[in-house]
Design a protein around this motif. Sequence first.
Motif, mmCIF file in Angstrom:
data_model
loop_
_atom_site.group_PDB
_atom_site.id
_atom_site.type_symbol
_atom_site.label_atom_id
_atom_site.label_comp_id
_atom_site.label_asym_id
_atom_site.label_seq_id
_atom_site.Cartn_x
_atom_site.Cartn_y
_atom_site.Cartn_z
ATOM 1 N N PRO A 273 0.830 -1.208 0.000
ATOM 2 C CA PRO A 273 0.000 0.000 0.000
ATOM 3 C C PRO A 273 0.862 1.255 0.000
ATOM 4 N N VAL A 274 0.588 2.143 -0.936
ATOM 5 C CA VAL A 274 1.276 3.437 -0.993
ATOM 6 C C VAL A 274 0.199 4.519 -1.023
ATOM 7 N N SER A 275 0.306 5.476 -0.115
ATOM 8 C CA SER A 275 -0.693 6.540 0.001
ATOM 9 C C SER A 275 -0.065 7.889 -0.299
ATOM 10 N N ALA A 276 -0.884 8.786 -0.829
ATOM 11 C CA ALA A 276 -0.485 10.176 -1.014
ATOM 12 C C ALA A 276 -1.095 10.991 0.123
ATOM 13 N N ILE A 277 -0.248 11.782 0.789
ATOM 14 C CA ILE A 277 -0.668 12.567 1.954
ATOM 15 C C ILE A 277 -0.284 14.025 1.730
ATOM 16 N N VAL A 278 -1.140 14.936 2.162
ATOM 17 C CA VAL A 278 -0.804 16.356 2.157
ATOM 18 C C VAL A 278 -0.790 16.839 3.609
ATOM 19 N N LYS A 279 0.353 17.345 4.011
ATOM 20 C CA LYS A 279 0.518 17.889 5.367
ATOM 21 C C LYS A 279 0.261 19.391 5.314
ATOM 22 N N THR A 280 -0.750 19.840 6.063
ATOM 23 C CA THR A 280 -1.085 21.265 6.128
ATOM 24 C C THR A 280 -0.867 21.773 7.550
ATOM 25 N N SER A 281 -1.077 23.060 7.736
ATOM 26 C CA SER A 281 -0.920 23.643 9.078
ATOM 27 C C SER A 281 -1.978 23.120 10.042
ATOM 28 N N GLU A 282 -3.062 22.568 9.496
ATOM 29 C CA GLU A 282 -4.161 22.097 10.334
ATOM 30 C C GLU A 282 -4.178 20.585 10.507
ATOM 31 N N GLY A 283 -3.262 19.880 9.857
ATOM 32 C CA GLY A 283 -3.259 18.429 9.985
ATOM 33 C C GLY A 283 -2.890 17.755 8.674
ATOM 34 N N PHE A 284 -3.396 16.556 8.485
ATOM 35 C CA PHE A 284 -3.019 15.754 7.331
ATOM 36 C C PHE A 284 -4.253 15.426 6.483
ATOM 37 N N LYS A 285 -4.102 15.538 5.175
ATOM 38 C CA LYS A 285 -5.149 15.178 4.227
ATOM 39 C C LYS A 285 -4.728 13.885 3.533
ATOM 40 N N HIS A 286 -5.514 12.836 3.729
ATOM 41 C CA HIS A 286 -5.237 11.570 3.069
ATOM 42 C C HIS A 286 -5.888 11.608 1.698
ATOM 43 N N CYS A 287 -5.079 11.582 0.648
ATOM 44 C CA CYS A 287 -5.589 11.841 -0.705
ATOM 45 C C CYS A 287 -5.996 10.595 -1.460
ATOM 46 N N GLY A 288 -5.414 9.451 -1.139
ATOM 47 C CA GLY A 288 -5.732 8.231 -1.861
ATOM 48 C C GLY A 288 -4.655 7.186 -1.657
ATOM 49 N N THR A 289 -4.985 5.930 -1.998
ATOM 50 C CA THR A 289 -4.074 4.807 -1.796
ATOM 51 C C THR A 289 -4.073 3.904 -3.021
ATOM 52 N N ILE A 290 -2.917 3.380 -3.359
ATOM 53 C CA ILE A 290 -2.778 2.378 -4.411
ATOM 54 C C ILE A 290 -2.055 1.176 -3.816
ATOM 55 N N PHE A 291 -2.363 -0.008 -4.307
ATOM 56 C CA PHE A 291 -1.634 -1.209 -3.887
ATOM 57 C C PHE A 291 -0.641 -1.510 -5.002
ATOM 58 N N ALA A 292 0.587 -1.063 -4.770
ATOM 59 C CA ALA A 292 1.594 -1.010 -5.814
ATOM 60 C C ALA A 292 2.296 -2.346 -6.003
ATOM 61 N N GLU A 293 2.862 -2.502 -7.195
ATOM 62 C CA GLU A 293 3.575 -3.720 -7.563
ATOM 63 C C GLU A 293 4.992 -3.383 -8.003
ATOM 64 N N SER A 294 5.825 -4.391 -8.043
ATOM 65 C CA SER A 294 7.150 -4.239 -8.637
ATOM 66 C C SER A 294 7.055 -4.546 -10.135
ATOM 67 N N ASN A 295 7.943 -3.958 -10.902
ATOM 68 C CA ASN A 295 7.998 -4.179 -12.353
ATOM 69 C C ASN A 295 6.735 -3.743 -13.086
ATOM 70 N N CYS A 296 5.948 -2.875 -12.470
ATOM 71 C CA CYS A 296 4.705 -2.410 -13.100
ATOM 72 C C CYS A 296 4.298 -1.084 -12.471
ATOM 73 N N TRP A 297 4.089 -0.072 -13.307
ATOM 74 C CA TRP A 297 3.619 1.222 -12.812
ATOM 75 C C TRP A 297 2.103 1.201 -12.672
ATOM 76 N N SER A 298 1.606 1.686 -11.532
ATOM 77 C CA SER A 298 0.164 1.771 -11.287
ATOM 78 C C SER A 298 -0.196 3.218 -10.979
ATOM 79 N N MET A 299 -1.391 3.605 -11.409
ATOM 80 C CA MET A 299 -1.819 4.993 -11.226
ATOM 81 C C MET A 299 -2.573 5.164 -9.916
ATOM 82 N N LEU A 300 -2.081 6.048 -9.078
ATOM 83 C CA LEU A 300 -2.785 6.447 -7.856
ATOM 84 C C LEU A 300 -3.613 7.678 -8.191
#
Length: 545
Positions: free
Chosen positions: A84-111
Amino acid sequence: MEIPQKPQYGGGIIINPEFNNRLEGWTAFGDAKIEHRELRGNKFIVAHSRNQPYDSVSQKIYLQRNMLYSLSAWIQVSEGNDAPVSAIVKTSEGFKHCGTIFAESNCWSMLKGGFMVDTSGLAELYFESNNTSVEIWVDSVSLKQFTQKQWRFHQEQSIEKARKKKVLIQAIDAQGNPLPNATLSLVQTRSGFPFGSGISRHILTNAAYQNWFTSRNFTATVFGDEMKWYSTEYARGTEDYSASDAMLKFAQQHNIAVRGHNIFWDDPNYQPGWVPSLPPDQLSTAVQKRLNSVVSRYKGQLIGWDVVNENLHFSFFESKLGENASAKIYHDVREIDGGTTLFMNEFNTVEDSRDGSAAPGKYLQKLREIQSYGGGGGGWAIGIGLEAHFSIPPNLPYMRASIDTLAASGSPIWITELDVSSQPNQAEYLEQILREAHSHPKVQGIMMWTGWTPGGCYRMCLTDNNFKNLPTGDVVDKLLREWGFTKAKVEGNTNPDGFFEATLFHGDYEVRINHPNINNYSAQHLQVMRSDEQKQGRQIIQLRV
């Protein structure tokens, strides 16, 4: 994918989104080490030597208040196939969880993901993974901001394309000659989009409830409890379908389609009282009996079955009957009622980006697991049911991105149990969610979880106990009018060749034609079909008067 695609929107506000300028704009986050790499001519960034989930790569960004942000990135990991790889945005008010992908080796996946912010200021975008043993590879990063007006415009444009069709009508006389300057009046008698509210057994004996419900011209409904196992077999061996039978008959009498909810529920807290104590062999027998009973009874009468409800968050049947219990049930149901779409049905896939249990990637993994059970090869479609029980303010960019990700499977998608918990902006949030769902071209139906009982509704009612609209009901009525459910009328005159063109919502229409050469008006019926039902981009119809 061997090589990632170009970043959406050219990267938006991201600096150096394709890493053509090595590490410009990017820094290490936490204690990770980062480096620029190139493979097969493709340039990307790598975070390695990671000890904490958040050890990765980041870029500082500036966010503007009340903007909507759509995010995408192409991700790969150095080893394994389910990190699992997640994109996070850290702001002055906390953290925004933007989305998650279940990533693989030898293959690019779009989050894909997104977020909204209430205040302007500096922030930091970074990626994280609980699997600290893997390197995180990142490429083609995009963060695009939209104003509320831009977002709404896109919704309206999408509705024009996905929910409407151009129709060209030619009025002709009995000899086939065109009728110029004929007056046409088209009234939509039934919408082609399945939309409706859940109902309870109380509708059977309450005339005011019946009148309110049927006057909305809803095209679909679902029963809150009455078809569930704990309702139809409260005592072991004693089945009672009287309520669900009567409710189905009521819906059919009013030409309202019904979703089958549900055959089983994987939550251990919602089993018939006698079920949890059964040993595995007796439970297996009881499951097969229930399956055969309810599916055979309603075979061919429903527009969908929620087969094993919430089997991403819960695993009652798997814990008792083995890890393939859900998959076997789906295949057994298909043997009996293969003509009806079988659905998974889950919460928090579009509601809450923080819940990794039901993230779009996890959903698709489970769907493929069910499809491939028994050597099936994944050749049959399983419906994607998104409950949409919102407890927090809706994150519309994340909702749209999640549906986009799920839609890539080609499976039909429904919003199945939409409601918003009681809060000051409940009605406003309901409207936002309904507009977002209706505007997405891959959403094929919307159900609201608003069945009324004397004690109230699950979390959101549309009326009070006298069936007077609450603010949420006013929102629904406004959208019913806007979307053509309430006998919307279109009028106009034919041109010199007898043609009249209009853009109409999908559905059934009554067409009335008046012309000076005709003594009485002519009333005819017309069906405006979706583009996938009729190949032409424009529907051409000839009506003889």
